[in-house]
Design a protein around this motif. Structure first.
Motif, PDB file in Angstrom:
ATOM      1  N   THR A   1       6.019  57.254   6.141  1.00  0.00           N
ATOM      2  CA  THR A   1       5.898  58.652   5.849  1.00  0.00           C
ATOM      3  C   THR A   1       7.241  59.367   5.530  1.00  0.00           C
ATOM      4  O   THR A   1       8.087  59.142   6.207  1.00  0.00           O
ATOM      5  CB  THR A   1       5.140  59.344   6.910  1.00  0.00           C
ATOM      6  OG1 THR A   1       4.573  60.554   6.356  1.00  0.00           O
ATOM      7  CG2 THR A   1       5.503  59.357   8.338  1.00  0.00           C
TER       8      THR A   1
ATOM      9  N   PHE B   1      10.362  56.283  15.028  1.00  0.00           N
ATOM     10  CA  PHE B   1      11.014  57.258  14.350  1.00  0.00           C
ATOM     11  C   PHE B   1      12.282  56.641  13.891  1.00  0.00           C
ATOM     12  O   PHE B   1      13.500  56.765  14.798  1.00  0.00           O
ATOM     13  CB  PHE B   1      11.242  58.377  15.071  1.00  0.00           C
ATOM     14  CG  PHE B   1      10.103  59.309  15.113  1.00  0.00           C
ATOM     15  CD1 PHE B   1       8.887  59.350  14.904  1.00  0.00           C
ATOM     16  CD2 PHE B   1      10.461  60.700  15.528  1.00  0.00           C
ATOM     17  CE1 PHE B   1       7.869  60.090  14.946  1.00  0.00           C
ATOM     18  CE2 PHE B   1       9.345  61.942  15.575  1.00  0.00           C
ATOM     19  CZ  PHE B   1       8.012  61.290  15.369  1.00  0.00           C
TER      20      PHE B   1
ATOM     21  N   ALA C   1       8.104  56.323  10.609  1.00  0.00           N
ATOM     22  CA  ALA C   1       8.319  57.770  10.299  1.00  0.00           C
ATOM     23  C   ALA C   1       9.919  58.223  10.513  1.00  0.00           C
ATOM     24  O   ALA C   1      10.695  57.410  10.727  1.00  0.00           O
ATOM     25  CB  ALA C   1       7.542  58.360  11.444  1.00  0.00           C
ATOM     26  N   SER C   2      10.041  59.536  10.513  1.00  0.00           N
ATOM     27  CA  SER C   2      11.437  60.199  10.322  1.00  0.00           C
ATOM     28  C   SER C   2      12.334  59.294   9.412  1.00  0.00           C
ATOM     29  O   SER C   2      13.365  58.974   9.611  1.00  0.00           O
ATOM     30  CB  SER C   2      12.301  60.042  11.784  1.00  0.00           C
ATOM     31  OG  SER C   2      13.134  60.649  12.089  1.00  0.00           O
TER      32      SER C   2
ATOM     33  N   ARG D   1      15.581  59.221  13.432  1.00  0.00           N
ATOM     34  CA  ARG D   1      16.126  59.747  14.829  1.00  0.00           C
ATOM     35  C   ARG D   1      16.756  58.584  15.616  1.00  0.00           C
ATOM     36  O   ARG D   1      17.610  59.093  16.552  1.00  0.00           O
ATOM     37  CB  ARG D   1      14.984  60.490  15.618  1.00  0.00           C
ATOM     38  CG  ARG D   1      14.378  61.895  15.020  1.00  0.00           C
ATOM     39  CD  ARG D   1      13.642  62.598  15.824  1.00  0.00           C
ATOM     40  NE  ARG D   1      12.876  63.535  15.048  1.00  0.00           N
ATOM     41  CZ  ARG D   1      12.106  64.524  15.561  1.00  0.00           C
ATOM     42  NH1 ARG D   1      11.584  64.573  16.773  1.00  0.00           N
ATOM     43  NH2 ARG D   1      11.288  65.326  14.669  1.00  0.00           N
TER      44      ARG D   1
ATOM     45  N   LEU E   1       6.480  70.704  11.480  1.00  0.00           N
ATOM     46  CA  LEU E   1       6.374  70.966  10.134  1.00  0.00           C
ATOM     47  C   LEU E   1       5.053  72.082   9.682  1.00  0.00           C
ATOM     48  O   LEU E   1       5.471  72.832   8.851  1.00  0.00           O
ATOM     49  CB  LEU E   1       5.752  69.486   9.635  1.00  0.00           C
ATOM     50  CG  LEU E   1       6.763  68.366   9.538  1.00  0.00           C
ATOM     51  CD1 LEU E   1       6.040  67.232   9.169  1.00  0.00           C
ATOM     52  CD2 LEU E   1       7.923  68.543   8.487  1.00  0.00           C
TER      53      LEU E   1
ATOM     54  N   THR F   1       1.346  62.994   6.859  1.00  0.00           N
ATOM     55  CA  THR F   1       1.379  63.347   8.304  1.00  0.00           C
ATOM     56  C   THR F   1       2.046  64.505   8.597  1.00  0.00           C
ATOM     57  O   THR F   1       2.697  65.158   7.754  1.00  0.00           O
ATOM     58  CB  THR F   1       2.361  62.279   8.810  1.00  0.00           C
ATOM     59  OG1 THR F   1       3.589  62.169   8.239  1.00  0.00           O
ATOM     60  CG2 THR F   1       1.605  60.782   8.935  1.00  0.00           C
TER      61      THR F   1
ATOM     62  N   ARG G   1      14.471  59.324   6.014  1.00  0.00           N
ATOM     63  CA  ARG G   1      15.522  60.403   5.566  1.00  0.00           C
ATOM     64  C   ARG G   1      16.079  60.224   4.341  1.00  0.00           C
ATOM     65  O   ARG G   1      16.697  60.934   3.783  1.00  0.00           O
ATOM     66  CB  ARG G   1      16.614  60.460   6.782  1.00  0.00           C
ATOM     67  CG  ARG G   1      16.247  60.640   8.175  1.00  0.00           C
ATOM     68  CD  ARG G   1      15.813  62.369   8.355  1.00  0.00           C
ATOM     69  NE  ARG G   1      15.568  62.598   9.765  1.00  0.00           N
ATOM     70  CZ  ARG G   1      16.370  62.627  10.776  1.00  0.00           C
ATOM     71  NH1 ARG G   1      17.729  62.098  10.506  1.00  0.00           N
ATOM     72  NH2 ARG G   1      15.721  62.803  12.008  1.00  0.00           N
TER      73      ARG G   1
ATOM     74  N   LYS H   1      -3.118  62.455  15.975  1.00  0.00           N
ATOM     75  CA  LYS H   1      -1.717  62.191  16.354  1.00  0.00           C
ATOM     76  C   LYS H   1      -1.505  62.459  17.843  1.00  0.00           C
ATOM     77  O   LYS H   1      -1.739  63.747  18.357  1.00  0.00           O
ATOM     78  CB  LYS H   1      -0.588  62.965  15.370  1.00  0.00           C
ATOM     79  CG  LYS H   1       0.430  62.083  15.162  1.00  0.00           C
ATOM     80  CD  LYS H   1       1.388  62.709  14.213  1.00  0.00           C
ATOM     81  CE  LYS H   1       2.461  62.034  13.781  1.00  0.00           C
ATOM     82  NZ  LYS H   1       3.406  63.065  13.081  1.00  0.00           N
TER      83      LYS H   1
HETATM   84  O1  G3P Z   1       6.630  62.045  11.163  1.00  0.00           O
HETATM   85  C1  G3P Z   1       7.615  62.256  11.986  1.00  0.00           C
HETATM   86  C2  G3P Z   1       8.794  62.944  11.460  1.00  0.00           C
HETATM   87  O2  G3P Z   1       8.348  64.160  11.081  1.00  0.00           O
HETATM   88  C3  G3P Z   1      10.005  63.259  12.029  1.00  0.00           C
HETATM   89  O3  G3P Z   1      11.021  63.399  11.313  1.00  0.00           O
HETATM   90  O4  G3P Z   1      13.394  64.035  10.102  1.00  0.00           O
HETATM   91  O5  G3P Z   1      12.121  65.478  12.044  1.00  0.00           O
HETATM   92  O6  G3P Z   1      13.091  62.988  12.242  1.00  0.00           O
HETATM   93  P1  G3P Z   1      12.411  64.173  11.410  1.00  0.00           P
END
Ligand code: G3P
Length: 218
Positions: A187, A133, A167-168, A136, A31, A26, A170, A87
């Motif tokens: 992811t 997410f 996602a997100s 977050r 990114l 992803t 950590r 997406k």
């Molecule tokens: O896939 C979504 C992800 O990239 C967000 O991650 O760590 O920026 O909250 P983050």
């Protein structure tokens, strides 16, 4: 549960792919910016480069935020490679765009999902994936894993085919907990995937085995 890597960094994508456990990638505009990929031609080429490394779904995010622009951009992205998943952000026009792209056989990943209501709407529109997410939500004192659990229960009860893509992510605990509560996919950045390997008893146990072998064969 499938493992996707959440990065646009080609070296990290190759490293994860070489592990043999990678099912997809992803990306998002942040990114891509982190890798210094600028301009439409460079962005499109980068998606193709990623598709040429990994035999799995590659999420490419639209920049447009209106229905007509999103479907035009989505069709362009989908035409790049058969593994591209478009997406789309969780906004009103995004739901309409997901419905349209799905009707055209184009797979979608509804991103920026932070509630079960949003997840239900995206599933109704026919999204292939939804991306809640986790990190977050944790950042603002909501339980991200609890949201994955709630969506997982709703999708099971309702029989939705949409896959939950946590996602997100950590840390490695997010990966384990996502698996426990029914995410179809996580992811994650490479470091959290590699952190799953680590246990001090594995390291000390292996050192002891090798030392005993060396002593026995001296
Ligand atoms: O896939 C979504 C992800 O990239 C967000 O991650 O760590 O920026 O909250 P983050």
């Amino acid at each position: 549960m499938k493992f996707f890597i959440d990065t646009a960094n080609l070296d990290q994508i190759k490293e994860a792919n070489d592990l043999g456990i990678l099912d997809g990638v992803t990306t998002n505009p942040s990114l891509m910016a982190k890798e210094g990929i600028k301009g439409e031609a460079a962005v499109l080429k980068h998606y193709v480069d990623i598709c040429n490394i990994v035999d799995g779904d590659v999420s490419a995010e639209v920049i447009a935020t209106t229905y007509n622009e999103m479907i035009a951009e989505g069709e362009k992205l989908a035409a790049l490679h058969e593994n591209i998943v478009v997406k789309i952000p969780m906004i009103k026009d995004g739901i309409k765009a997901i419905k349209y792209l799905t009707s055209k056989g184009i797979r979608t990943n509804c991103t920026l999902v932070f509630s079960s209501g949003q997840a239900i709407l995206a599933a109704k529109a026919g999204a292939t994936y939804i991306s809640p997410f986790v990190g977050r939500l944790d950042d603002i004192s909501f339980d991200g894993i609890q949201l994955i659990a709630e969506i997982s229960q709703i999708f099971a009860v309702q029989g939705y085919q949409t896959q939950i893509l946590a996602a997100s992510i950590r840390n490695p605990v997010h990966i384990v907990k996502s698996a426990q509560v029914g995410a179809h996919v996580i992811t994650s950045p490479l470091n959290s995937i590699l952190a799953l390997l680590k246990h001090p008893l594995t390291d000390s146990g292996l050192a002891q085995f090798l030392a005993d072998h060396a002593k026995n064969n001296a």
